[in-house]
Enzyme design. Structure first.
Site, mmCIF file in Angstrom:
data_model
loop_
_atom_site.group_PDB
_atom_site.id
_atom_site.type_symbol
_atom_site.label_atom_id
_atom_site.label_comp_id
_atom_site.label_asym_id
_atom_site.label_seq_id
_atom_site.Cartn_x
_atom_site.Cartn_y
_atom_site.Cartn_z
ATOM 1 N N THR A 1 -5.849 1.547 9.385
ATOM 2 C CA THR A 1 -6.948 1.835 10.787
ATOM 3 C C THR A 1 -7.907 0.684 10.501
ATOM 4 O OG1 THR A 1 -6.289 3.966 10.734
ATOM 5 C CG2 THR A 1 -8.451 3.020 11.809
ATOM 6 N N CYS B 1 -10.481 10.123 7.058
ATOM 7 C CA CYS B 1 -10.498 8.939 8.242
ATOM 8 C C CYS B 1 -11.633 9.328 9.303
ATOM 9 C CB CYS B 1 -9.191 8.990 8.937
ATOM 10 S SG CYS B 1 -7.982 8.210 7.584
ATOM 11 N N TYR C 1 -0.831 7.499 1.374
ATOM 12 C CA TYR C 1 -0.627 8.572 2.111
ATOM 13 C C TYR C 1 0.008 8.233 3.582
ATOM 14 C CZ TYR C 1 -3.413 11.701 -0.664
ATOM 15 O OH TYR C 1 -3.987 12.661 -1.597
ATOM 16 N N GLY D 1 0.961 -1.354 -0.094
ATOM 17 C CA GLY D 1 0.074 0.018 -0.020
ATOM 18 C C GLY D 1 0.953 1.251 0.062
ATOM 19 N N ALA D 2 0.932 1.863 -1.062
ATOM 20 C CA ALA D 2 1.815 2.959 -1.385
ATOM 21 C C ALA D 2 1.096 4.276 -1.201
ATOM 22 C CB ALA D 2 2.523 2.907 -2.503
ATOM 23 N N ARG E 1 0.662 4.627 -9.378
ATOM 24 C CA ARG E 1 0.966 5.029 -8.166
ATOM 25 C C ARG E 1 2.574 4.937 -8.111
ATOM 26 N NH1 ARG E 1 -2.838 5.720 -2.813
ATOM 27 N NH2 ARG E 1 -2.803 8.157 -3.187
ATOM 28 N N PRO F 1 -11.742 1.641 3.377
ATOM 29 C CA PRO F 1 -12.870 2.798 3.435
ATOM 30 C C PRO F 1 -14.135 2.316 3.948
ATOM 31 C CG PRO F 1 -12.854 1.652 1.385
ATOM 32 C CD PRO F 1 -11.387 1.105 2.099
HETATM 33 P P1 NAD Z 1 -4.526 5.163 0.174
HETATM 34 O O1 NAD Z 1 -5.670 4.990 -0.475
HETATM 35 O O2 NAD Z 1 -4.053 6.828 -0.045
HETATM 36 O O3 NAD Z 1 -3.301 4.144 0.012
HETATM 37 C C1 NAD Z 1 -3.858 2.810 -0.097
HETATM 38 C C2 NAD Z 1 -3.052 2.116 -1.026
HETATM 39 O O4 NAD Z 1 -3.073 0.611 -1.263
HETATM 40 C C3 NAD Z 1 -3.530 2.441 -2.397
HETATM 41 O O5 NAD Z 1 -2.537 3.179 -3.328
HETATM 42 C C4 NAD Z 1 -4.058 1.187 -3.021
HETATM 43 O O6 NAD Z 1 -3.749 0.955 -4.693
HETATM 44 C C5 NAD Z 1 -3.175 0.287 -2.259
HETATM 45 N N1 NAD Z 1 -3.836 -1.107 -2.377
HETATM 46 C C6 NAD Z 1 -5.140 -1.529 -2.058
HETATM 47 N N2 NAD Z 1 -5.153 -2.882 -1.955
HETATM 48 C C7 NAD Z 1 -4.049 -3.605 -2.220
HETATM 49 C C8 NAD Z 1 -3.678 -4.601 -2.332
HETATM 50 N N3 NAD Z 1 -4.299 -5.696 -2.339
HETATM 51 N N4 NAD Z 1 -2.193 -4.890 -2.798
HETATM 52 C C9 NAD Z 1 -1.246 -3.828 -2.620
HETATM 53 N N5 NAD Z 1 -1.847 -2.585 -2.616
HETATM 54 C C10 NAD Z 1 -3.201 -2.244 -2.405
HETATM 55 O O7 NAD Z 1 -4.945 5.159 1.831
HETATM 56 P P2 NAD Z 1 -4.045 6.047 3.058
HETATM 57 O O8 NAD Z 1 -4.579 7.478 3.392
HETATM 58 O O9 NAD Z 1 -2.736 5.632 2.960
HETATM 59 O O10 NAD Z 1 -4.621 4.999 4.170
HETATM 60 C C11 NAD Z 1 -4.221 3.735 4.341
HETATM 61 C C12 NAD Z 1 -4.825 3.196 5.742
HETATM 62 O O11 NAD Z 1 -3.944 4.155 6.952
HETATM 63 C C13 NAD Z 1 -6.288 3.466 6.170
HETATM 64 O O12 NAD Z 1 -6.719 2.127 6.947
HETATM 65 C C14 NAD Z 1 -6.520 4.723 6.778
HETATM 66 O O13 NAD Z 1 -7.500 4.943 7.646
HETATM 67 C C15 NAD Z 1 -5.078 4.499 7.638
HETATM 68 N N6 NAD Z 1 -4.409 6.035 8.106
HETATM 69 C C16 NAD Z 1 -4.442 7.073 7.260
HETATM 70 C C17 NAD Z 1 -3.923 8.370 7.467
HETATM 71 C C18 NAD Z 1 -3.864 9.584 6.756
HETATM 72 O O14 NAD Z 1 -3.562 10.528 6.913
HETATM 73 N N7 NAD Z 1 -4.474 9.329 5.563
HETATM 74 C C19 NAD Z 1 -3.313 8.410 8.581
HETATM 75 C C20 NAD Z 1 -3.560 7.430 9.659
HETATM 76 C C21 NAD Z 1 -4.004 6.116 9.223
HETATM 77 C C1 UGA Z 2 -6.374 12.897 11.301
HETATM 78 C C2 UGA Z 2 -5.618 12.707 12.988
HETATM 79 O O1 UGA Z 2 -5.206 13.978 13.145
HETATM 80 C C3 UGA Z 2 -4.416 11.916 12.949
HETATM 81 O O2 UGA Z 2 -3.843 11.725 14.109
HETATM 82 C C4 UGA Z 2 -4.870 10.757 12.278
HETATM 83 O O3 UGA Z 2 -3.674 9.755 12.058
HETATM 84 C C5 UGA Z 2 -5.461 10.850 10.902
HETATM 85 O O4 UGA Z 2 -6.467 11.666 10.981
HETATM 86 C C6 UGA Z 2 -5.836 9.506 10.301
HETATM 87 O O5 UGA Z 2 -6.325 8.614 10.975
HETATM 88 O O6 UGA Z 2 -6.412 9.608 9.109
HETATM 89 P P1 UGA Z 2 -5.861 14.388 9.470
HETATM 90 O O7 UGA Z 2 -7.351 14.222 9.021
HETATM 91 O O8 UGA Z 2 -4.838 13.940 8.391
HETATM 92 O O9 UGA Z 2 -5.586 13.642 10.721
HETATM 93 O O10 UGA Z 2 -5.989 16.077 9.646
HETATM 94 P P2 UGA Z 2 -6.150 16.883 10.967
HETATM 95 O O11 UGA Z 2 -5.265 17.748 11.237
HETATM 96 O O12 UGA Z 2 -6.792 16.001 12.253
HETATM 97 O O13 UGA Z 2 -7.648 17.440 10.391
HETATM 98 C C7 UGA Z 2 -8.786 16.697 10.059
HETATM 99 C C8 UGA Z 2 -9.923 17.847 9.809
HETATM 100 O O14 UGA Z 2 -10.205 18.618 11.003
HETATM 101 C C9 UGA Z 2 -9.427 18.902 8.831
HETATM 102 O O15 UGA Z 2 -10.608 19.005 7.911
HETATM 103 C C10 UGA Z 2 -9.090 20.055 9.577
HETATM 104 O O16 UGA Z 2 -9.238 21.512 8.961
HETATM 105 C C11 UGA Z 2 -10.276 19.881 10.621
HETATM 106 N N1 UGA Z 2 -9.975 20.750 12.095
HETATM 107 C C12 UGA Z 2 -8.802 20.388 12.900
HETATM 108 C C13 UGA Z 2 -10.857 21.703 12.361
HETATM 109 O O17 UGA Z 2 -11.813 22.103 12.047
HETATM 110 N N2 UGA Z 2 -10.704 22.282 13.691
HETATM 111 C C14 UGA Z 2 -9.448 21.937 14.299
HETATM 112 O O18 UGA Z 2 -8.981 22.425 15.793
HETATM 113 C C15 UGA Z 2 -8.590 20.927 13.658
#
Ligand code: NAD
Ligand code: UGA
Length: 465
Positions: A138, A282, A21, A18-19, A48, A99
């Protein structure tokens, strides 16, 4: 001599499936801090991977380019060969997307674990030696059990240990969050092999994270803590947004209330910025997942409590649209409205679940003509609004977006928007000129003095009308 020859022996071969964010920045940080490990990131999406191997990375994140470009080809590799990656590695992070399910049982609430399960099956099929599998995505609490059931079904003698190591980075500050995390959480089974795997992963992080910030727990507490951390963060935003609505009725100022409340050390000042609503891939999905799990266990009141955090967020977005509509004489039809910002927060091009998507769609329903500007998110904004019928333009330059507009709505807190020449902007707009500050980022008194009718979030309106 090429770069790889300089490091004759890698002590771990780490793979991340998974490459995205999370996978990209997290692995880039491990490669950056640990030149003794070889780190490979694989994905089913060849485009990607090609972007990760190019000069234009697939995601914008301050500081990411530098560390990727320094480590790429040395001990950081991006590939589509998942099978080979699995075979060569001893630690496998799984960071695929999880998702909200859109079909069948739990549609609109539960996590869609199909990508997750596919990786488990692929690991099982391709592995020829023992592996530590790390849940980075997650996931619903108790997912590790399902993972183990799949992985332990093999008869070929290969042994797997499943760990939970959720990621807490926020977009826009990912590199900083990874470099200096509040904590790294590792959950494991309390068996001899579970504890051994856990200490192997602890050693990886200990290359740069102080020991007291590495927290170890049982595996279920680790999985659940991730959902709870996001629920608590989102709850703070919904709490302050609910109070903002009350401030608007009572002439109180939500920033002053937040400051007064946040100075209580038990409450703390962070994450109390009232806004047009939270977005991002998320918060909503993780809370809905938590709600679904609570209902599954028959905890209906608990489910309802957390669901209200999402409900207030939906209310907040609609409330913003209604404020615009009523301020602008109850009609937006044919009016040009400039949206300043489309990303769900500043310093990212990500628009997933951005409040801007909802607000743009609702304004188009009211037959407004939209001009959208954003420093990093225009490509995603175009994709999000594809198929929405109405007049929408996308322009790089905020001055061009504002010219001829009846109103500006600030939807993302980009620093650039604070620093614009609003006198010039005011001159170029239709009058009366309105500004709706969905992030409370501009100087409201100054804009009022320039002639704008100013509508902040949770503060008294400043209007000449
Ligand atoms: P993303 O959609 O950006 O990346 C996921 C990647 O996985 C995609 O590029 C997809 O092509 C790949 N993928 C899916 N199925 C696959 C498979 N079978 N083999 C190989 N690759 C595969 O998602 P993301 O934002 O990186 O989030 C990933 C996980 O991390 C989620 O569970 C999310 O809840 C969690 N998370 C996200 C954030 C964030 O800030 N985006 C922060 C903390 C946790
Ligand atoms: C959030 C969490 O902060 C991370 O710890 C977690 O890893 C991540 O979700 C995840 O699991 O994906 P993220 O969604 O990237 O991170 O960004 P945040 O800074 O948390 O902001 C989330 C949303 O809340 C944004 O739309 C931001 O503008 C809004 N926000 C944030 C407010 O409206 N008010 C605030 O005071 C703070």
């Amino acid at each position: 001599m090429n770069k790889t020859d300089m490091i004759p022996h890698f002590t771990h071969h780490i793979l991340c499936i998974g490459a995205g964010y999370v996978g990209g920045p997290t692995m880039a940080m491990i490669a950056h801090k640990c030149p003794q490990y070889r780190v490979t990131i694989v994905d089913i999406n060849p485009e990607r991977i090609a972007q990760w191997n190019s000069d234009r990375l697939p995601i914008y994140e301050p500081g990411l380019d530098e560390i990727v470009k320094a480590a790429r080809g040395r001990n950081l590799f991006f590939s589509t060969d998942i099978e080979k990656g699995i075979q060569e590695s001893d630690i496998i992070f799984v960071s695929v997307n999880t998702p909200t399910k859109t079909f069948g049982v739990g549609a609109g609430m539960a996590a869609d674990l199909q990508y997750w399960e596919k990786t488990a099956r692929q690991i099982l099929e391709s592995a020829t030696s023992d592996k530590i599998i790390v849940e980075k995505s997650t996931l619903p609490v108790r997912t590790a059990r399902a993972m183990e059931r799949i992985l332990f079904s093999t008869q070929n003698g290969v042994r797997f240990e499943v760990l939970s190591n959720p990621e807490f980075l926020a977009e826009g500050t990912a590199i900083q969050d990874l470099e200096q995390p509040d904590r790294v959480l590792i959950g494991s089974r309390q068996t001899e092999s579970g504890l051994k795997a856990r200490s192997t992963l602890e050693e990886v992080y200990a290359n740069w994270v102080p020991q007291e910030r590495i927290l170890t727990t049982d595996i279920w507490s680790s999985e659940l803590s991730k959902l709870v951390a996001n629920a608590f963060l989102a709850q703070r935003i919904s709490s302050i947004n609910a109070i903002a609505a009350l401030c608007e009725k009572t002439e109180a100022d939500v920033s002053q209330v937040a400051k007064a409340v946040g100075m209580d050390a038990r409450i703390g000042p962070k994450f109390l910025n009232a806004s047009v609503g939270f977005g991002g891939s998320c918060f909503k999905k993780d809370i809905l997942n938590l709600v679904y799990i609570c209902r599954y266990y028959g905890l209906n009141e608990v489910a309802k409590y957390w669901e209200s955090v999402v409900e207030i967020n939906e209310y907040q977005k609609e409330h913003f649209v209604m404020t615009m509509l009523s301020a602008m004489f109850n009609t937006l039809a044919g009016k040009r409205i400039a949206l300043f910002g489309f990303a769900f927060k500043a310093d990212t091009g990500d628009t997933r679940e951005s409040p801007a998507i909802y607000i743009a769609t609702r304004l188009i329903e009211e037959q407004a003509d939209l001009v959208i500007t954003d420093p990093k998110a225009l490509v995603n904004a175009k994709a999000d609004l594809k198929g929405v019928e109405g007049k929408v333009q996308f322009v790089e330059d905020p001055y061009e977006a504002a010219a001829g507009s009846h109103a500006i709505a600030i939807l993302t807190e980009w620093r650039q928007f604070r620093e614009l020449d609003y006198e010039r902007i005011y001159r170029s707009m239709e009058k009366p000129a309105f500004i709706f500050d969905g992030r409370n980022v501009v100087d409201h008194t100054k804009l009022y003095q320039l002639g704008f009718n100013v509508y902040p979030i949770g503060k008294p309106v400043l209007t000449h009308l």
